[in-house]
Design a protein around this motif. Sequence first.
Motif, PDB file in Angstrom:
ATOM      1  N   TRP A 378       0.739  -1.207   0.056  1.00  0.00           N
ATOM      2  CA  TRP A 378      -0.091  -0.028  -0.116  1.00  0.00           C
ATOM      3  C   TRP A 378       0.825   1.426  -0.171  1.00  0.00           C
ATOM      4  O   TRP A 378       1.806   1.240   0.821  1.00  0.00           O
ATOM      5  N   GLN A 491     -10.215   0.391   2.842  1.00  0.00           N
ATOM      6  CA  GLN A 491     -10.190   0.502   1.398  1.00  0.00           C
ATOM      7  C   GLN A 491      -8.568   0.248   0.880  1.00  0.00           C
ATOM      8  O   GLN A 491      -7.784   0.973   0.294  1.00  0.00           O
ATOM      9  N   PRO A 493      -6.444  -2.437  -0.967  1.00  0.00           N
ATOM     10  CA  PRO A 493      -6.232  -3.554  -2.084  1.00  0.00           C
ATOM     11  C   PRO A 493      -5.252  -4.585  -1.525  1.00  0.00           C
ATOM     12  O   PRO A 493      -4.194  -4.336  -1.067  1.00  0.00           O
ATOM     13  N   SER A 495      -4.261  -8.969  -2.652  1.00  0.00           N
ATOM     14  CA  SER A 495      -4.696 -10.235  -3.047  1.00  0.00           C
ATOM     15  C   SER A 495      -4.561 -11.196  -1.815  1.00  0.00           C
ATOM     16  O   SER A 495      -3.369 -11.249  -1.395  1.00  0.00           O
ATOM     17  N   SER A 552      -9.655 -10.263  -4.046  1.00  0.00           N
ATOM     18  CA  SER A 552      -9.381  -8.931  -3.250  1.00  0.00           C
ATOM     19  C   SER A 552     -10.874  -8.505  -2.836  1.00  0.00           C
ATOM     20  O   SER A 552     -11.842  -8.388  -3.380  1.00  0.00           O
ATOM     21  N   ASP A 555     -12.053  -5.142  -3.993  1.00  0.00           N
ATOM     22  CA  ASP A 555     -12.389  -5.167  -5.450  1.00  0.00           C
ATOM     23  C   ASP A 555     -13.848  -5.568  -5.511  1.00  0.00           C
ATOM     24  O   ASP A 555     -14.575  -5.293  -6.297  1.00  0.00           O
ATOM     25  N   ASN A 618     -11.033   0.687 -11.752  1.00  0.00           N
ATOM     26  CA  ASN A 618     -11.248  -0.451 -10.853  1.00  0.00           C
ATOM     27  C   ASN A 618     -11.949   0.120  -9.540  1.00  0.00           C
ATOM     28  O   ASN A 618     -11.847  -0.607  -8.452  1.00  0.00           O
ATOM     29  N   ASN A 619     -12.744   0.999  -9.825  1.00  0.00           N
ATOM     30  CA  ASN A 619     -13.341   1.650  -8.380  1.00  0.00           C
ATOM     31  C   ASN A 619     -14.951   1.484  -8.734  1.00  0.00           C
ATOM     32  O   ASN A 619     -15.541   1.390 -10.072  1.00  0.00           O
TER      33      ASN A 619
END
Length: 679
Positions: A378, A491, A493, A495, A552, A555, A618-619
């Motif tokens: 991040w 918020q 992101p 994996s 995710s 996401d 991607n939002n």
Amino acid sequence: MRKPLLIELGCEEIPARMLQSLAEEFARCLVHHLNSARVLPPGAEPQVAWTPRRLICLMPEVLEHQPENIEQILGPAARIAFAPTGEPAPAGIAFAAKHGAAPADLQRVTTPKGDYVALHRKSGGCDCRSLLPSLVAEAFAAMNLPRSMRWGADLRFIRPLRWVLALFGDDLVPVSLGGLEANRESRGHRTLGSARFPVLAGAEYPELWRRNFVLVRPADRRAQIEAAVARVLPVGLRRRTDAALEDILINLTEWPDAVLGGFDADFLQALPAEVLVTVMRDHQKYFAVEDDAGRLAPHFLAVINQHGDPHGLIRHGNERVLRARFSDARFFFQNDRKLTLAQRLPLLEQVTFQARLGSYRQKSRRLRALAEWLAQQWAGCDALAAAEAAELAKSDLTSDMVKELPELQGIMGGHYARAEGLPEALAEAIADQYAWEQPPRSDVGAAVSLADKLDTIVGMFTIGDVPTGSADPFGLRRQGNGVVRTLIERQLPLSLAAAGAQARTGYGAQIEGDPGPGLQEFFRERLGFYLRETGGFAPDRVAAVLGAGADSPLDTFRRCQALAQAPDLAAVAAVVKRARSIVRKEKWTSVAVAPDRLQAPAEQALYQSIAALPQAGNNAADYAAELQSIAALAAPLERFFTDVRVNDDDPAIRANRLSLLAWSVARLSRLADFSELQG
């Protein structure tokens, strides 16, 4: 005619945490058995109440007489059951004998398949008074108990039964439970009410109990606690909200009242507020008191199972006990600070994390590496601070304060970090590592908290200690919920597959194997739970976005937001399902489309429409725009199926059209699996 049925099971004090579920379980079993006997009118609902010494179920209406029921038992065809003379033939006689009837009871009935013989058996019609003793006893025996004691004539219950009250209107129900016979007596409050008081009819419930200082309804006890608290609190002070403690106190009392006590204000300066509140709440079951500004005040509220404290003896006794506990806590707090958190790290070698996963010192080393890796994912997150905080996060487990008050794990580590002058970011991250109701306050804190939870989950899955059914002894589901909540609400992101692999790396050769596919399914379930229960999204929307990927959480949440606000997608979902069905039927996997082989205008239009779909962002806003465009694809998809023959005679054209469909389905399923949508 109908009458109320009142059942009270009196017993020794039942633990507060079990009371409500036990009362509701008894009511459920009673309703089930009454329904099986067909003596409950449609829509009948039980009134359930409880106190520490009793479980009560009132059925407002039960039928006095069981309805008659005539059952038709169909037998062999009439042509073989009766002789030509009309007399019963051997087949008919055998059928009657099998069911305990006389040949004369055989009747001829006409069915769509022809004439048959039948017997008509009458059942029911009993007086409910004759049925209730066995129905109540069977309902009691059918209760699913978390644990039980056995005594007397093989009677099992959570605590010894002392009395049974069973009334049908004003009639006694002579039920027997393990040799304990029901009667017309109940019992009042242990010290305030009558030792025994007669109950002539169910209509006297619950006022007769109130006159004997027993509030059987939890809502009434809650109201009495609130009134008592308001009465004893002076102006400018208020009870600190604690719904969980209030629920416990409601289940510990039959006639609650409140006493306001005090303690030395010096403790407010000597101890963190969390310590004071935890001692009051968890050890003594007191409410903390605060002023109008939310600052802790040197007072407490004790809820008592008595009618006031006119001589102050209860208040004085509680103050003396609390003073001793606070003095102990102050000693622990002062003594613990003689060692820094870093100096406590070697002591963690003696604290076992899990028998096969090693000590907490080993865990702290893994957390340092994993938290640093997470922070690096991040932008702007201080990876060094995350690493240092993670390594020190478990040090307070060796402190006397946490040994005495395990509820303060992490929180005390934060206080000790501040006391020794460590940066606030580290102290805050250590304090937030066990955050459940809310995510950590910073990204550094999130890295520490996630590292802790991921390390535990991955380690347990690797050694095979996974949740099964309702069993989850290591609280992995709760920790999984914490992972999902933190990533979505902060918020961040991430994996989960990559994070899980990184967490597994930390164990090295210490354990064998890998978490397996069960880990991905576990996080998928936790994510689905969050989306439905916390996000409030419809189950079919949740299933749709999870079908398109759940690696995710952030996401996935954004896709679910966009899908929930999208226009009507029913039409496009229908044709996508059709396309997917064709692709699966043909077992087609290629998505390599040759645009120059697209001959029909409809297939050219479909290709161009799919290729033009936006997919840059991607939002939630980008996803919403993409779904808006997808909604407009129903027409070109439908036109394709109307105008184009997929299974063309030319193998090359057929293959290209199948690839076009497979490519379209894959592209349209980027955000959601539309086949999961219900409308």
